[in-house]
Scaffold this motif. Structure first.
Motif, mmCIF file in Angstrom:
data_model
loop_
_atom_site.group_PDB
_atom_site.id
_atom_site.type_symbol
_atom_site.label_atom_id
_atom_site.label_comp_id
_atom_site.label_asym_id
_atom_site.label_seq_id
_atom_site.Cartn_x
_atom_site.Cartn_y
_atom_site.Cartn_z
ATOM 1 N N LYS A 206 0.838 -1.196 0.000
ATOM 2 C CA LYS A 206 0.000 0.000 0.000
ATOM 3 C C LYS A 206 0.880 1.256 0.000
ATOM 4 O O LYS A 206 1.889 1.316 0.691
ATOM 5 C CB LYS A 206 -0.905 0.004 1.232
ATOM 6 C CG LYS A 206 -1.880 1.159 1.327
ATOM 7 C CD LYS A 206 -2.704 1.097 2.611
ATOM 8 C CE LYS A 206 -3.600 -0.124 2.618
ATOM 9 N NZ LYS A 206 -4.502 -0.129 3.823
ATOM 10 N N TYR A 207 0.469 2.246 -0.793
ATOM 11 C CA TYR A 207 1.124 3.559 -0.772
ATOM 12 C C TYR A 207 0.247 4.522 0.018
ATOM 13 O O TYR A 207 -0.968 4.572 -0.177
ATOM 14 C CB TYR A 207 1.344 4.088 -2.195
ATOM 15 C CG TYR A 207 2.469 3.377 -2.911
ATOM 16 C CD1 TYR A 207 3.765 3.871 -2.878
ATOM 17 C CD2 TYR A 207 2.234 2.191 -3.609
ATOM 18 C CE1 TYR A 207 4.801 3.212 -3.513
ATOM 19 C CE2 TYR A 207 3.262 1.518 -4.244
ATOM 20 C CZ TYR A 207 4.544 2.041 -4.196
ATOM 21 O OH TYR A 207 5.566 1.380 -4.818
ATOM 22 N N LYS A 208 0.883 5.273 0.921
ATOM 23 C CA LYS A 208 0.113 6.160 1.781
ATOM 24 C C LYS A 208 0.853 7.480 1.956
ATOM 25 O O LYS A 208 2.077 7.513 2.117
ATOM 26 C CB LYS A 208 -0.125 5.512 3.143
ATOM 27 C CG LYS A 208 -1.119 6.257 4.000
ATOM 28 C CD LYS A 208 -1.518 5.439 5.225
ATOM 29 C CE LYS A 208 -2.571 6.179 6.036
ATOM 30 N NZ LYS A 208 -3.002 5.388 7.218
ATOM 31 N N VAL A 209 0.100 8.584 1.934
ATOM 32 C CA VAL A 209 0.693 9.917 2.102
ATOM 33 C C VAL A 209 0.910 10.172 3.593
ATOM 34 O O VAL A 209 0.008 9.977 4.409
ATOM 35 C CB VAL A 209 -0.219 11.007 1.507
ATOM 36 C CG1 VAL A 209 0.412 12.389 1.693
ATOM 37 C CG2 VAL A 209 -0.468 10.737 0.022
ATOM 38 N N CYS B 26 2.602 14.304 -7.732
ATOM 39 C CA CYS B 26 2.003 12.993 -7.485
ATOM 40 C C CYS B 26 0.691 12.838 -8.251
ATOM 41 O O CYS B 26 0.411 11.777 -8.823
ATOM 42 C CB CYS B 26 1.797 12.784 -5.991
ATOM 43 S SG CYS B 26 0.801 14.049 -5.182
ATOM 44 N N ILE B 27 -0.106 13.895 -8.260
ATOM 45 C CA ILE B 27 -1.397 13.850 -8.959
ATOM 46 C C ILE B 27 -1.183 13.682 -10.460
ATOM 47 O O ILE B 27 -1.860 12.884 -11.118
ATOM 48 C CB ILE B 27 -2.209 15.131 -8.672
ATOM 49 C CG1 ILE B 27 -2.580 15.187 -7.176
ATOM 50 C CG2 ILE B 27 -3.465 15.196 -9.529
ATOM 51 C CD1 ILE B 27 -3.300 16.454 -6.767
ATOM 52 N N LYS B 28 -0.205 14.418 -10.978
ATOM 53 C CA LYS B 28 0.099 14.333 -12.412
ATOM 54 C C LYS B 28 0.649 12.959 -12.804
ATOM 55 O O LYS B 28 0.397 12.459 -13.898
ATOM 56 C CB LYS B 28 1.122 15.410 -12.783
ATOM 57 C CG LYS B 28 0.566 16.817 -12.842
ATOM 58 C CD LYS B 28 -0.217 17.022 -14.137
ATOM 59 C CE LYS B 28 -0.576 18.486 -14.347
ATOM 60 N NZ LYS B 28 -1.325 18.654 -15.618
ATOM 61 N N ALA B 29 1.404 12.358 -11.885
ATOM 62 C CA ALA B 29 2.069 11.089 -12.214
ATOM 63 C C ALA B 29 1.131 9.895 -12.145
ATOM 64 O O ALA B 29 1.378 8.870 -12.796
ATOM 65 C CB ALA B 29 3.246 10.862 -11.274
ATOM 66 N N CYS B 30 0.054 9.979 -11.379
ATOM 67 C CA CYS B 30 -0.814 8.819 -11.169
ATOM 68 C C CYS B 30 -1.584 8.478 -12.448
ATOM 69 O O CYS B 30 -2.346 9.290 -12.977
ATOM 70 C CB CYS B 30 -1.797 9.088 -10.032
ATOM 71 S SG CYS B 30 -2.881 7.670 -9.705
ATOM 72 N N PRO B 31 -1.426 7.260 -12.969
ATOM 73 C CA PRO B 31 -2.100 6.887 -14.219
ATOM 74 C C PRO B 31 -3.584 6.549 -14.038
ATOM 75 O O PRO B 31 -4.296 6.390 -15.026
ATOM 76 C CB PRO B 31 -1.311 5.655 -14.671
ATOM 77 C CG PRO B 31 -0.847 5.023 -13.403
ATOM 78 C CD PRO B 31 -0.558 6.166 -12.467
ATOM 79 N N LYS B 32 -4.037 6.452 -12.785
ATOM 80 C CA LYS B 32 -5.411 6.030 -12.526
ATOM 81 C C LYS B 32 -6.249 7.105 -11.845
ATOM 82 O O LYS B 32 -7.391 6.845 -11.462
ATOM 83 C CB LYS B 32 -5.415 4.764 -11.656
ATOM 84 C CG LYS B 32 -4.821 3.538 -12.337
ATOM 85 C CD LYS B 32 -5.675 3.124 -13.539
ATOM 86 C CE LYS B 32 -5.136 1.877 -14.211
ATOM 87 N NZ LYS B 32 -5.958 1.475 -15.364
ATOM 88 N N GLY B 33 -5.710 8.299 -11.705
ATOM 89 C CA GLY B 33 -6.457 9.360 -11.060
ATOM 90 C C GLY B 33 -6.837 9.040 -9.630
ATOM 91 O O GLY B 33 -7.907 9.446 -9.141
ATOM 92 N N ALA B 34 -5.942 8.326 -8.925
ATOM 93 C CA ALA B 34 -6.239 7.883 -7.566
ATOM 94 C C ALA B 34 -5.863 8.915 -6.506
ATOM 95 O O ALA B 34 -6.144 8.712 -5.328
ATOM 96 C CB ALA B 34 -5.506 6.574 -7.279
ATOM 97 N N ILE C 129 -3.079 1.282 -8.037
ATOM 98 C CA ILE C 129 -2.583 0.013 -8.588
ATOM 99 C C ILE C 129 -1.164 -0.293 -8.093
ATOM 100 O O ILE C 129 -0.479 -1.161 -8.618
ATOM 101 C CB ILE C 129 -2.615 0.016 -10.131
ATOM 102 C CG1 ILE C 129 -1.766 1.169 -10.689
ATOM 103 C CG2 ILE C 129 -4.049 0.077 -10.635
ATOM 104 C CD1 ILE C 129 -1.587 1.112 -12.199
ATOM 105 N N GLN C 130 -0.708 0.453 -7.082
ATOM 106 C CA GLN C 130 0.609 0.244 -6.458
ATOM 107 C C GLN C 130 1.769 0.323 -7.462
ATOM 108 O O GLN C 130 2.710 -0.465 -7.387
ATOM 109 C CB GLN C 130 0.672 -1.108 -5.707
ATOM 110 C CG GLN C 130 -0.208 -1.176 -4.487
ATOM 111 C CD GLN C 130 -1.635 -1.587 -4.793
ATOM 112 O OE1 GLN C 130 -1.859 -2.451 -5.660
ATOM 113 N NE2 GLN C 130 -2.603 -0.992 -4.134
ATOM 114 N N CYS C 131 1.684 1.235 -8.392
ATOM 115 C CA CYS C 131 2.765 1.370 -9.375
ATOM 116 C C CYS C 131 3.968 2.116 -8.811
ATOM 117 O O CYS C 131 5.091 1.973 -9.313
ATOM 118 C CB CYS C 131 2.267 2.059 -10.642
ATOM 119 S SG CYS C 131 1.789 3.795 -10.405
ATOM 120 N N GLY C 132 3.745 2.960 -7.795
ATOM 121 C CA GLY C 132 4.840 3.671 -7.157
ATOM 122 C C GLY C 132 5.284 4.952 -7.834
ATOM 123 O O GLY C 132 6.266 5.577 -7.422
#
Length: 509
Positions: free
Chosen positions: A114-117, A129-137, A153-156
């Motif tokens: 799990k990734y957590k802020v 981080c928002i720009k990098a996320c491919p799933k809009g999570a 999706i835990q891509c990191g």
């Protein structure tokens, strides 16, 4: 001792106390003395590591059972700590499968991948981080970034781009250490080992900071055999170098073992010498001639089991030559059929190998350096202070090099160049189960034809085995120093003759 972990200290204390009882107690008192061990380990009413002394003693009790080779007690019915003791207290008894077990009361239910802020987030304008996320999570919630776990999706990628390192990757340590995805969660959130996938490398056990994963031991049965008058001979793995101190030479180790009641000591590196000669002949006669596409080494049991479980289509390419442990044991029993053999090494998976029907007639017990340390401590034996005993048949530098990743490949290559000059040699090695899986996938896809592939389940080789008691980096250096202490290079005529007699290798054609 493995100075970086209190968990290792607690394990050794269990081995020490159980060894003391096994050496000293009589039949009438042995059960009651074993019952006392959890109280010796947790002597006060103030817990040291858990929220209550009762939980600490429960965990200590389960560790004692595993150290006796017994299974954990069920949670839904009463089972005495020493139940099964009499069946276990015989020299012929192997541990009850499975080898690796999770102690439920010790598991802290660590979060899965799990990734957590964290509170390091500054809600920067860049919002990388928002720009990098491919799933809009990722979105901003109450002034800092927030990850929607349903979408993640835990891509990191978010963690990689954060300028403040404010995103934490939380992963269960045991799961992260397992390179073959054999660990998941049970219905209570505790770690669960899939025995159909597990190859008993023990890296999960080494990684768990709560000591919730443990393997089973044979020290109780071994000491029972010694006390019963059996002639027990130790064969020690090449990774023994430096494990009991920089001055703990093999000669001093032999003396120390004899103080524990062992009759003699042999080097498994001697069997490694035989093995690399046999593997060289195998490679030259089958792989180099195109009879088989490639050859997989067999000396690491975790690697060999991985092939059989997850790559059955190429399992027939695993070498059928005797492993160094078995070749050495077979040599000892050839001269003394009544002797009992104990392999002492860094590896939990060797316990699994020795329990196989075809090997049990050669290897009677397997213990780790960590377990041996407990035995030494119980008898007050300090290896570095022992006198030197003679070693009539020291192994070669190449055989001792089996302890480190690449050592098998290097030894086999030397033999091929000696016996078959001019034959091209293409040898590769993989270390760690994830790397081993990658290499096996390439072999299965036909991309490693003509190669000999050495696989080591532990990153760094045997020196990083779960049963070692010094850091792998230090052990690698000490193995190298040990190699330089011998002038003998393989092959030699005596080793060649033993290899022909004890393995499947024939004469050179």
């Amino acid at each position: 001792m493995k100075d970086q972990s209190v968990v290792a200290d607690l394990r050794r204390q269990v081995f020490c106390e159980l060894s003391r009882v096994a050496y000293e107690a009589d039949k009438e008192s042995i059960a009651s003395e074993i019952e006392e061990i959890p109280y010796i380990i947790t002597p006060t009413e103030v817990p040291q590591y858990r929220e209550s002394i009762y939980r600490e003693r429960q965990i200590a009790s389960e560790r004692v059972r595993l150290a006796m080779g017994l299974s954990l007690r069920p949670a839904n019915k009463p089972v005495h700590l020493t139940e099964g003791l009499m069946d276990s207290a015989i020299s012929e008894r192997y541990y009850e499968p499975p080898l690796m077990q999770v102690i439920p009361s010790a598991c802290d239910k660590c979060p899965e991948n799990k990734y957590k802020v964290t509170n390091m987030c500054r809600n920067c304008v860049g919002h990388f981080c928002i720009k990098a996320c491919p799933k809009g999570a990722i979105s901003v919630v109450e002034g800092k970034s927030h990850i929607d776990q349903e979408k993640c999706i835990q891509c990191g990628r978010c963690k990689a781009v954060c300028p403040y390192d404010a995103i934490s990757h939380r992963i269960r340590p045991c799961e992260a250490a397992c390179g073959i995805d054999a660990i998941s969660s049970d219905e209570f959130g505790r770690a669960k080992i899939d025995s159909d996938k597990c190859v008993a490398c023990g890296q999960c056990m080494a990684a768990c900071p709560f000591g919730a994963i443990a393997d089973k031991s044979q020290i109780f049965q071994l000491i029972t055999s010694i006390r019963g008058g059996s002639k027990v001979i130790a064969e020690v793995a090449p990774a023994i170098a430096g494990q009991f101190g920089p001055k703990a030479s093999l000669g001093r180790l032999k003396t120390a073992l004899m103080k524990l009641g062992f009759a003699d000591m042999y080097e498994v590196a001697d069997g490694a010498d035989m093995g690399c000669i046999a593997e060289a002949h195998h490679y030259a006669r089958t792989v180099a001639t195109g009879q088989v596409p490639f050859l997989l080494t067999s000396c690491c049991p975790a690697w060999a089991v991985l092939v059989k479980k997850q790559f059955p289509d190429i399992a027939n390419q695993v070498s059928q030559e005797l492993t160094p442990m078995v070749a050495t044991a077979r040599e000892i029993k050839e001269g003394d059929p009544e002797a009992k053999i104990v392999f002492i090494g860094p590896c939990a998976a060797k316990k699994l190998e020795a329990s196989r029907r075809t090997i049990r007639s050669y290897v009677d017990f397997v213990i780790t350096f960590e377990e041996l340390a407990g035995m030494f401590e119980s008898r007050g034996v300090i290896v570095e202070k022992c006198e030197e005993s003679p070693l009539p048949h020291p192994a070669s530098s190449a055989g001792r090099g089996y302890a480190v990743s690449g050592g098998v490949a290097s030894a086999v290559e030397k033999c091929i160049n000696e016996y078959y000059p001019g034959i091209p040699v293409d040898i590769h090695h993989a270390e760690g189960l994830a790397d081993c899986k990658r290499m096996l996938s390439l072999a299965k896809a036909g991309k490693m034809d003509g190669c000999m592939i050495e696989g080591m389940g532990c990153p760094g080789g045997c020196v990083a085995g779960v049963g070692t008691i010094i850091p792998p980096e230090k052990a690698r250096i000490l193995v190298g120093l040990d190699q330089r202490k011998t002038d003998r290079e393989i092959p030699s005529s005596d080793i060649l003759e033993k290899a022909r007699r004890l393995t499947k290798m024939g004469d050179k054609k």
